[in-house]
Design a protein around this motif. Structure first.
Motif, PDB file in Angstrom:
ATOM      1  N   ALA A  39       0.833  -1.205   0.000  1.00  0.00           N
ATOM      2  CA  ALA A  39       0.000   0.000   0.000  1.00  0.00           C
ATOM      3  C   ALA A  39       0.866   1.252   0.000  1.00  0.00           C
ATOM      4  N   SER A  40       0.402   2.293  -0.700  1.00  0.00           N
ATOM      5  CA  SER A  40       1.117   3.567  -0.719  1.00  0.00           C
ATOM      6  C   SER A  40       0.402   4.624   0.118  1.00  0.00           C
ATOM      7  N   LYS A  41      -0.863   4.364   0.454  1.00  0.00           N
ATOM      8  CA  LYS A  41      -1.603   5.343   1.252  1.00  0.00           C
ATOM      9  C   LYS A  41      -2.832   4.697   1.884  1.00  0.00           C
ATOM     10  N   CYS A  42      -3.369   5.384   2.867  1.00  0.00           N
ATOM     11  CA  CYS A  42      -4.621   5.004   3.505  1.00  0.00           C
ATOM     12  C   CYS A  42      -5.549   6.208   3.373  1.00  0.00           C
ATOM     13  N   PRO A  43      -6.723   6.079   2.745  1.00  0.00           N
ATOM     14  CA  PRO A  43      -7.572   7.233   2.452  1.00  0.00           C
ATOM     15  C   PRO A  43      -8.124   7.893   3.712  1.00  0.00           C
ATOM     16  N   PRO A  44      -8.642   9.116   3.601  1.00  0.00           N
ATOM     17  CA  PRO A  44      -9.198   9.829   4.762  1.00  0.00           C
ATOM     18  C   PRO A  44     -10.304   9.029   5.445  1.00  0.00           C
ATOM     19  N   HIS A  45     -10.245   8.984   6.760  1.00  0.00           N
ATOM     20  CA  HIS A  45     -11.236   8.238   7.523  1.00  0.00           C
ATOM     21  C   HIS A  45     -11.213   8.712   8.969  1.00  0.00           C
ATOM     22  N   ALA A  46     -12.168   8.253   9.737  1.00  0.00           N
ATOM     23  CA  ALA A  46     -12.209   8.518  11.182  1.00  0.00           C
ATOM     24  C   ALA A  46     -12.762   7.272  11.845  1.00  0.00           C
ATOM     25  N   HIS A  47     -12.548   7.143  13.161  1.00  0.00           N
ATOM     26  CA  HIS A  47     -13.095   5.994  13.859  1.00  0.00           C
ATOM     27  C   HIS A  47     -13.551   6.399  15.255  1.00  0.00           C
ATOM     28  N   THR A  48     -14.212   5.498  15.935  1.00  0.00           N
ATOM     29  CA  THR A  48     -14.811   5.808  17.233  1.00  0.00           C
ATOM     30  C   THR A  48     -13.910   5.409  18.394  1.00  0.00           C
ATOM     31  N   TRP A  49     -12.692   5.031  18.103  1.00  0.00           N
ATOM     32  CA  TRP A  49     -11.757   4.649  19.153  1.00  0.00           C
ATOM     33  C   TRP A  49     -10.510   5.553  19.104  1.00  0.00           C
ATOM     34  N   PHE A  50      -9.736   5.518  20.174  1.00  0.00           N
ATOM     35  CA  PHE A  50      -8.422   6.150  20.187  1.00  0.00           C
ATOM     36  C   PHE A  50      -7.448   5.258  19.418  1.00  0.00           C
ATOM     37  N   GLU A  51      -6.491   5.895  18.761  1.00  0.00           N
ATOM     38  CA  GLU A  51      -5.438   5.133  18.079  1.00  0.00           C
ATOM     39  C   GLU A  51      -4.089   5.771  18.395  1.00  0.00           C
ATOM     40  N   ILE A  98       4.098   0.007  16.096  1.00  0.00           N
ATOM     41  CA  ILE A  98       3.131  -0.677  16.936  1.00  0.00           C
ATOM     42  C   ILE A  98       1.922   0.246  17.075  1.00  0.00           C
ATOM     43  N   CYS A  99       0.747  -0.334  17.026  1.00  0.00           N
ATOM     44  CA  CYS A  99      -0.484   0.439  17.050  1.00  0.00           C
ATOM     45  C   CYS A  99      -1.414  -0.128  18.127  1.00  0.00           C
ATOM     46  N   PHE A 100      -1.913   0.750  19.008  1.00  0.00           N
ATOM     47  CA  PHE A 100      -2.922   0.385  20.017  1.00  0.00           C
ATOM     48  C   PHE A 100      -4.214   1.122  19.688  1.00  0.00           C
ATOM     49  N   ARG A 101      -5.341   0.425  19.807  1.00  0.00           N
ATOM     50  CA  ARG A 101      -6.648   1.066  19.651  1.00  0.00           C
ATOM     51  C   ARG A 101      -7.511   0.708  20.855  1.00  0.00           C
ATOM     52  N   TRP A 102      -8.166   1.709  21.401  1.00  0.00           N
ATOM     53  CA  TRP A 102      -8.977   1.453  22.596  1.00  0.00           C
ATOM     54  C   TRP A 102     -10.134   2.445  22.688  1.00  0.00           C
ATOM     55  N   ARG A 103     -11.124   2.071  23.480  1.00  0.00           N
ATOM     56  CA  ARG A 103     -12.242   2.957  23.793  1.00  0.00           C
ATOM     57  C   ARG A 103     -12.391   3.048  25.307  1.00  0.00           C
ATOM     58  N   ILE A 104     -12.920   4.167  25.768  1.00  0.00           N
ATOM     59  CA  ILE A 104     -13.073   4.415  27.197  1.00  0.00           C
ATOM     60  C   ILE A 104     -14.517   4.779  27.492  1.00  0.00           C
ATOM     61  N   ARG A 105     -15.042   4.211  28.531  1.00  0.00           N
ATOM     62  CA  ARG A 105     -16.344   4.671  29.030  1.00  0.00           C
ATOM     63  C   ARG A 105     -16.312   4.628  30.556  1.00  0.00           C
ATOM     64  N   CYS A 106     -17.169   5.434  31.155  1.00  0.00           N
ATOM     65  CA  CYS A 106     -17.201   5.537  32.607  1.00  0.00           C
ATOM     66  C   CYS A 106     -18.225   4.569  33.176  1.00  0.00           C
ATOM     67  N   ALA A 107     -17.866   3.937  34.291  1.00  0.00           N
ATOM     68  CA  ALA A 107     -18.811   3.093  35.003  1.00  0.00           C
ATOM     69  C   ALA A 107     -19.891   3.986  35.621  1.00  0.00           C
ATOM     70  N   SER A 108     -20.978   3.371  36.031  1.00  0.00           N
ATOM     71  CA  SER A 108     -22.111   4.141  36.540  1.00  0.00           C
ATOM     72  C   SER A 108     -21.771   4.882  37.823  1.00  0.00           C
ATOM     73  N   THR A 109     -20.827   4.356  38.591  1.00  0.00           N
ATOM     74  CA  THR A 109     -20.431   4.980  39.858  1.00  0.00           C
ATOM     75  C   THR A 109     -19.079   5.650  39.705  1.00  0.00           C
ATOM     76  N   GLU A 110     -19.022   6.937  40.043  1.00  0.00           N
ATOM     77  CA  GLU A 110     -17.756   7.666  39.955  1.00  0.00           C
ATOM     78  C   GLU A 110     -16.935   7.394  41.204  1.00  0.00           C
ATOM     79  N   ILE A 111     -15.689   6.967  40.994  1.00  0.00           N
ATOM     80  CA  ILE A 111     -14.794   6.642  42.103  1.00  0.00           C
ATOM     81  C   ILE A 111     -13.551   7.508  41.983  1.00  0.00           C
ATOM     82  N   GLU A 112     -13.185   8.185  43.058  1.00  0.00           N
ATOM     83  CA  GLU A 112     -11.977   8.992  43.045  1.00  0.00           C
ATOM     84  C   GLU A 112     -10.756   8.109  43.299  1.00  0.00           C
ATOM     85  N   ASP A 113      -9.657   8.381  42.546  1.00  0.00           N
ATOM     86  CA  ASP A 113      -8.430   7.617  42.756  1.00  0.00           C
ATOM     87  C   ASP A 113      -7.562   8.329  43.790  1.00  0.00           C
ATOM     88  N   VAL A 114      -6.324   7.881  43.925  1.00  0.00           N
ATOM     89  CA  VAL A 114      -5.447   8.428  44.964  1.00  0.00           C
ATOM     90  C   VAL A 114      -5.143   9.904  44.725  1.00  0.00           C
TER      91      VAL A 114
END
Length: 311
Positions: A39-51, A98-114
């Protein structure tokens, strides 16, 4: 490198699942070594995850809208959900990464970290990451080498996932240190609205079946429509069109794309309907809107796009 590409993909596949840390649920969508083949290129696109892409050798060019950045060995970039981008590759000097793809969502209960804050909201600040190429100071390389080593030596899936979480935390710290970068978390929305938004952002077909959407949420079509209208003030179909029109507006920044191609990539099967909807939304036809944007850009001095540096 060849040994890593041969032995680690099965391990990566096992890691690709959800993990919960405090109030954050991280879904690992994909972990891959980039192999572009011919391949010489990847056309314009978007996705619903982080990359996240880290270049291990060689170089490539990535376009963010109408700005391009060259990314070389020891450099990386992060693409938040919804960002229009494309890639081009240099023949005779292929890159490996190397490529990582992930999505994030919050649980129903908000918890504070340290640190006294929601871990989910902290990770979601990456939605405001500034596009560009960034030079690693060696920290990310060290974390990646540790990840590869522990994956080869048979560490548990949980241990490997936690190493990836450590990388996300490091990216959050980098973002906070960027000059002029303002971090802000996304507004918390009603859970029903959030689920509908995820469905609509993922939806690729030309024809929206609200009945199928309602069934996936275990609701009747009528009840879902009424609830969504009550919570947002608009219908689901109107929201779908708005998402597609926003995508089309971003694609307008790419002069290489014809209007018909933009309509198709944004999800509009009928070019005439797309033109009418675009003019109603933005006050100008697609052709006139593109001319106006080109004229505006011609009158504004443009900085050289050579990538950003980390402090």
């Amino acid at each position: 490198m060849e040994e890593l590409k041969s032995l680690l993909p099965p391990v990566f596949n096992q890691i690709c699942q959800e993990i919960r840390i405090n109030d954050a649920i991280i879904e690992w969508v994909d972990i891959i070594f980039e192999q572009i083949g011919t391949a010489s290129k990847c056309p314009p696109h978007a996705h619903t995850w982080f990359e996240f892409n880290y270049i291990l050798s060689g170089h490539m060019v990535t376009w963010f809208g109408d700005e391009f950045v060259k990314v070389g060995e020891g450099e990386f970039f992060l693409i938040p959900p919804g960002t229009i981008h494309s890639h081009s590759y240099t023949r005779g000097n292929p890159h490996e990464g190397i490529c990582f793809r992930w999505r994030i969502r919050c649980a129903s209960t908000e918890i504070e970290d340290v640190q006294g804050e929601s871990f989910c909201k902290r990770l979601q600040q990456l939605h405001t990451w500034k596009s560009g190429s960034y030079r690693d100071n060696g920290s990310l390389q060290g974390m990646l080498e540790q990840f590869f080593h522990e994956a080869l030596t048979g560490q548990s899936e949980l241990a490997l996932q936690l190493l990836l979480i450590h990388i996300l935390e490091y990216l959050c710290l980098l973002q906070q240190s960027m000059k002029g970068q303002v971090s802000s978390s996304k507004t918390v929305r009603d859970p029903l609205v959030r689920k509908v938004e995820v469905y609509l952002e993922d939806f690729q077909s030309n024809r929206l079946n609200v009945g199928e959407l309602a069934a996936s949420l275990h609701m009747s079509y009528g009840h879902l429509s009424r609830q969504y209208k009550k919570l947002t003030g608009q219908t689901i179909v109107n929201r779908m069109n708005h998402i597609r029109l926003e995508k089309a507006k971003e694609l307008m920044k790419l002069p290489s794309l014809r209007i018909a191609e933009i309509a198709e990539q944004a999800g509009f099967a009928d070019l005439c309907y797309f033109s009418r909807a675009f003019k109603k939304q933005y006050g100008a036809s697609p052709q006139n809107y593109r001319r106006q944007q080109a004229a505006t850009s011609a009158n504004v001095p443009q900085p050289l796009a050579t990538g950003d540096s980390l402090p």
